[in-house]
Motif scaffolding. Structure first.
Motif, PDB file in Angstrom:
ATOM      1  N   GLY A  79      -0.994  -6.655 -13.427  1.00 41.49           N
ATOM      2  CA  GLY A  79      -0.834  -7.992 -12.839  1.00 41.49           C
ATOM      3  C   GLY A  79       0.521  -8.220 -12.190  1.00 41.49           C
ATOM      4  N   THR A  80       1.308  -7.151 -12.056  1.00 41.96           N
ATOM      5  CA  THR A  80       2.639  -7.353 -11.455  1.00 41.96           C
ATOM      6  C   THR A  80       2.705  -6.820 -10.013  1.00 41.96           C
ATOM      7  OG1 THR A  80       3.422  -5.228 -12.261  1.00 41.96           O
ATOM      8  CG2 THR A  80       3.827  -7.141 -13.698  1.00 41.96           C
ATOM      9  N   GLY A  81       1.604  -6.272  -9.535  1.00 45.66           N
ATOM     10  CA  GLY A  81       1.609  -5.657  -8.197  1.00 45.66           C
ATOM     11  C   GLY A  81       1.569  -6.681  -7.069  1.00 45.66           C
ATOM     12  N   ASP A  82       1.933  -6.231  -5.869  1.00 47.69           N
ATOM     13  CA  ASP A  82       1.901  -7.090  -4.670  1.00 47.69           C
ATOM     14  C   ASP A  82       1.640  -6.162  -3.467  1.00 47.69           C
ATOM     15  OD1 ASP A  82       2.542  -8.560  -2.386  1.00 47.69           O
ATOM     16  OD2 ASP A  82       4.111  -9.708  -3.383  1.00 47.69           O
ATOM     17  N   VAL A  83       0.406  -6.181  -2.970  1.00 53.74           N
ATOM     18  CA  VAL A  83       0.045  -5.263  -1.868  1.00 53.74           C
ATOM     19  C   VAL A  83       0.811  -5.625  -0.594  1.00 53.74           C
ATOM     20  CG1 VAL A  83      -1.843  -4.227  -0.546  1.00 53.74           C
ATOM     21  CG2 VAL A  83      -2.281  -5.052  -2.860  1.00 53.74           C
ATOM     22  N   VAL A  84       0.984  -6.937  -0.372  1.00 53.68           N
ATOM     23  CA  VAL A  84       1.674  -7.356   0.859  1.00 53.68           C
ATOM     24  C   VAL A  84       3.110  -6.817   0.847  1.00 53.68           C
ATOM     25  CG1 VAL A  84       2.377  -9.319   2.292  1.00 53.68           C
ATOM     26  CG2 VAL A  84       0.244  -9.438   0.992  1.00 53.68           C
ATOM     27  N   LYS A  85       3.733  -6.916  -0.330  1.00 55.52           N
ATOM     28  CA  LYS A  85       5.123  -6.456  -0.449  1.00 55.52           C
ATOM     29  C   LYS A  85       5.216  -4.948  -0.215  1.00 55.52           C
ATOM     30  CE  LYS A  85       8.947  -6.710  -3.706  1.00 55.52           C
ATOM     31  NZ  LYS A  85       9.269  -7.066  -5.083  1.00 55.52           N
ATOM     32  N   GLU A  86       4.303  -4.211  -0.851  1.00 57.65           N
ATOM     33  CA  GLU A  86       4.345  -2.748  -0.689  1.00 57.65           C
ATOM     34  C   GLU A  86       4.143  -2.353   0.774  1.00 57.65           C
ATOM     35  OE1 GLU A  86       2.331  -0.327  -3.575  1.00 57.65           O
ATOM     36  OE2 GLU A  86       2.819  -1.716  -5.197  1.00 57.65           O
ATOM     37  N   LEU A  87       3.183  -3.034   1.417  1.00 57.03           N
ATOM     38  CA  LEU A  87       2.925  -2.693   2.821  1.00 57.03           C
ATOM     39  C   LEU A  87       4.122  -3.086   3.693  1.00 57.03           C
ATOM     40  CD1 LEU A  87       0.992  -1.517   4.923  1.00 57.03           C
ATOM     41  CD2 LEU A  87       0.017  -3.803   5.207  1.00 57.03           C
ATOM     42  N   ALA A  88       4.710  -4.249   3.404  1.00 58.94           N
ATOM     43  CA  ALA A  88       5.867  -4.707   4.195  1.00 58.94           C
ATOM     44  C   ALA A  88       7.005  -3.679   4.097  1.00 58.94           C
ATOM     45  CB  ALA A  88       6.336  -6.071   3.707  1.00 58.94           C
ATOM     46  N   LEU A  89       7.224  -3.157   2.885  1.00 56.21           N
ATOM     47  CA  LEU A  89       8.302  -2.169   2.708  1.00 56.21           C
ATOM     48  C   LEU A  89       7.995  -0.878   3.451  1.00 56.21           C
ATOM     49  CD1 LEU A  89       9.227  -2.630  -1.075  1.00 56.21           C
ATOM     50  CD2 LEU A  89      10.664  -3.128   0.927  1.00 56.21           C
ATOM     51  N   SER A  90       6.746  -0.395   3.283  1.00 57.51           N
ATOM     52  CA  SER A  90       6.366   0.855   3.966  1.00 57.51           C
ATOM     53  C   SER A  90       6.481   0.706   5.475  1.00 57.51           C
ATOM     54  CB  SER A  90       4.920   1.244   3.634  1.00 57.51           C
ATOM     55  OG  SER A  90       4.730   1.303   2.263  1.00 57.51           O
ATOM     56  N   ALA A  91       6.043  -0.438   5.984  1.00 56.89           N
ATOM     57  CA  ALA A  91       6.064  -0.656   7.436  1.00 56.89           C
ATOM     58  C   ALA A  91       7.514  -0.701   7.930  1.00 56.89           C
ATOM     59  CB  ALA A  91       5.331  -1.947   7.783  1.00 56.89           C
ATOM     60  N   LYS A  92       8.343  -1.382   7.186  1.00 63.20           N
ATOM     61  CA  LYS A  92       9.757  -1.505   7.587  1.00 63.20           C
ATOM     62  C   LYS A  92      10.411  -0.126   7.626  1.00 63.20           C
ATOM     63  CE  LYS A  92      13.779  -4.266   7.034  1.00 63.20           C
ATOM     64  NZ  LYS A  92      14.738  -4.805   6.123  1.00 63.20           N
ATOM     65  N   GLU A  93      10.158   0.653   6.575  1.00 61.24           N
ATOM     66  CA  GLU A  93      10.749   2.002   6.515  1.00 61.24           C
ATOM     67  C   GLU A  93      10.315   2.867   7.683  1.00 61.24           C
ATOM     68  OE1 GLU A  93       9.963   3.934   2.715  1.00 61.24           O
ATOM     69  OE2 GLU A  93      11.145   2.315   1.804  1.00 61.24           O
ATOM     70  N   ALA A  94       9.044   2.703   8.078  1.00 59.24           N
ATOM     71  CA  ALA A  94       8.508   3.550   9.146  1.00 59.24           C
ATOM     72  C   ALA A  94       8.785   2.972  10.531  1.00 59.24           C
ATOM     73  CB  ALA A  94       7.006   3.727   8.937  1.00 59.24           C
ATOM     74  N   GLY A  95       9.320   1.764  10.598  1.00 62.03           N
ATOM     75  CA  GLY A  95       9.554   1.133  11.903  1.00 62.03           C
ATOM     76  C   GLY A  95       8.261   0.693  12.572  1.00 62.03           C
ATOM     77  N   VAL A  96       7.292   0.306  11.751  1.00 55.64           N
ATOM     78  CA  VAL A  96       5.998  -0.163  12.273  1.00 55.64           C
ATOM     79  C   VAL A  96       5.920  -1.677  12.046  1.00 55.64           C
ATOM     80  CG1 VAL A  96       3.511  -0.061  11.757  1.00 55.64           C
ATOM     81  CG2 VAL A  96       4.824   2.055  11.941  1.00 55.64           C
ATOM     82  N   ASP A  97       5.405  -2.422  13.021  1.00 57.40           N
ATOM     83  CA  ASP A  97       5.318  -3.886  12.893  1.00 57.40           C
ATOM     84  C   ASP A  97       4.262  -4.286  11.865  1.00 57.40           C
ATOM     85  OD1 ASP A  97       7.140  -4.057  14.899  1.00 57.40           O
ATOM     86  OD2 ASP A  97       5.707  -4.649  16.455  1.00 57.40           O
TER      87      ASP A  97
END
Ligand code: FUL
Length: 498
Positions: A79-97
């Motif tokens: 119950g501590t996960g956050d898919v939006v957060k994980e995706l936001a981090l991955s996208a930022k790291e990869a330089g993807v919008d």
């Protein structure tokens, strides 16, 4: 191009439109890896990803303070996960919008149907999404809702102001814009005439979808296709608003992942590419993560093949060694700012401009050798508007000019396919325009894969608009996967050797 990720309880319950009654515990992607999602997007040439932060079932992929129906009530990561957060981090790291889809129709929320309460609820959730995860480049919403659903008013204008206030750089997608509009179908096909100009006031967001049930591969689910909208498909040359179209389509029959479904072939995606990106539109391709929380191997394979096909066709502009001349050039032939040769430079900021007040607008191209080709690629510098209404291409054959293909509207980018021709001399002619026309790019390409010559013969034309299965069979007939893979491997070997 953007990849769309439909993900949530539906992924685990084999459904498309979740009822909002599924237990949060069904959501348990044991191997969730958003870095893989983003990497797949990037490798396939997509520079934006959009996630269903909340679909119609109301389940939130982030921990919202406005409801318990979210990841926090699931067993995923206790119950501590956050898919939006994980995706936001991955996208930022990869330089993807990053873009987010927040469905207004919420089948779980008790306030749904109470206009004031529900609009506040929606805006509260929107605020969470737009203030917690860094820069959001697109907000995606639609007016879809089931027949017989409670009636209520959506305060679209207030939502749009809130979004623009919280994320000034975000593009808002809906059936009627304000920034990008739905193309009017869910097949990834734009009108062959497609204006970015549009009257927002003419279009309506949403309406009631017929809950038709369709059967694909023995699986029954709700058809999510909305009634087709010709106005959206073509845009409006007299429109007062600039609202380029976005073509959303799924790589699989459904929007969510279903074990029984298979992805479309790379050749089908190429066809969709011609009909969307090649018709002045953005392509939003849905690739649904599976119940492990990963993009499936068969989908990533198809995406790689699709990327390889585009590279094989479009990386070689046969006009690159050509000599250009024009019916006229603004400032005269010695003025390098607007010279015809500018059309070889990628992008929209360098362009050919004719003298003002002309009635003939022609670009001539001498390829310096006779070459075979079957695709034309054209771009307009759209920061100065979309101007061209009609154009055509001619080639010189045995000393005579012969028309190869007619086209309507160019915009940001236009591809036209035609049966293979061979010539050294070409003439790009603008027949009708809203104002002095400008061309920023002109490419001539050879597509050996689409078998477009067959597309233009009458017998195969019969099948051309039929089902995915028929089309797939047809494409497979021309190019099976192993042939393409062989080609891909050869290509990799060649680039490695260089
Ligand atoms: C529609 C929805 O009803 C579908 O489920 C899907 O999300 C599609 C992209 O938009 O309006």
């Amino acid at each position: 191009m953007a990849l769309f990720f439909h993900f949530g309880p539906n992924t685990f319950t084999d459904s498309e439109w979740g009822t909002g009654l599924a237990e949060p515990s069904v959501f348990n992607p044991t191997r969730l890896n958003t870095t893989q999602w983003v990497q797949v997007a990037k490798d396939a040439g997509f520079n934006r990803v959009i996630l269903t932060a909340k679909h119609h079932d109301g389940f939130c992929l982030w921990s919202s303070e406005y409801t318990d129906y979210s990841v926090k009530s699931s067993s995923w990561r206790n119950g501590t996960g956050d898919v939006v957060k994980e995706l936001a981090l991955s996208a930022k790291e990869a330089g993807v919008d990053l873009g987010l889809y927040l469905s207004p129709w919420d089948r779980h929320e008790v306030s749904y149907g109470k206009t004031l309460e529900c609009n506040e609820f929606y805006m509260g959730q929107m605020t969470e999404l737009l203030t917690r995860y860094g820069e959001i480049k697109e907000v995606w919403l639609d007016g879809a809702k089931g027949e017989g659903e409670k009636d209520m008013e959506y305060f679209f204008d207030t939502w749009f102001s809130l979004i623009h206030q919280l994320q000034p750089g975000a593009v808002i997608f809906s059936d009627a814009g304000p920034d990008t509009r739905w193309i009017g179908d869910e097949a990834g096909v734009a009108g062959s005439t497609c204006w970015s100009l549009f009257n927002r006031s003419t279009a309506k967001i949403g309406g009631t979808d017929p809950l038709s049930v369709i059967t694909i591969s023995n699986m029954r689910f709700l058809s999510t296709s909305r009634p087709s909208n010709r106005y959206s498909q073509g845009g409006d040359p007299s429109g007062h608003d600039w609202v380029p179209a976005e073509c959303d389509v799924s790589i699989r029959p459904g929007w969510f992942w279903h074990a029984s479904e298979i992805p479309k072939s790379a050749m089908r995606l190429l066809d969709i590419y011609y009909n969307s990106v090649g018709r002045n539109c953005l392509l939003l391709l849905n690739v649904p993560p599976n119940s492990s929380g990963l993009l499936s191997a068969e989908d990533t394979q198809v995406l790689q093949e699709f990327a390889e096909l585009r590279k094989l066709i479009f990386s070689n502009n046969l006009a690159k060694n050509g000599l250009f001349s024009a019916s006229s050039t603004r400032g005269g032939t010695n003025d390098s700012r607007f010279k015809p040769f500018n059309v070889l430079e990628e992008g929209i900021y360098t362009y050919w401009a004719p003298e003002e007040n002309q009635s003939d607008w022609e670009l001539h191209l001498d390829l310096q050798e006779s070459l075979s080709f079957n695709v034309l690629r054209v771009q307009e510098p759209i920061h100065m508007g979309q101007r061209i209404i009609e154009f055509h291409l001619e080639i010189k054959e045995d000393g005579d000019w012969k028309k190869v293909i007619n086209g309507t509207t160019v915009g940001y980018q236009r591809f036209l396919q035609f049966p293979t021709v061979e010539s050294q001399h070409l003439k790009f002619v603008i027949d009708k325009t809203r104002a002095d026309p400008f061309i920023s790019f002109l490419g001539i390409h050879m597509d050996k894969f689409s078998s477009v010559d067959n597309k233009f013969d009458n017998s195969s034309q019969l099948h051309f608009n039929s089902s995915v299965v028929l089309q797939q069979a047809r494409w497979n007939h021309f190019l099976n996967s192993s042939e393409l893979l062989q080609q891909t491997t050869q290509n990799h070997a060649q680039s490695a050797a260089m």
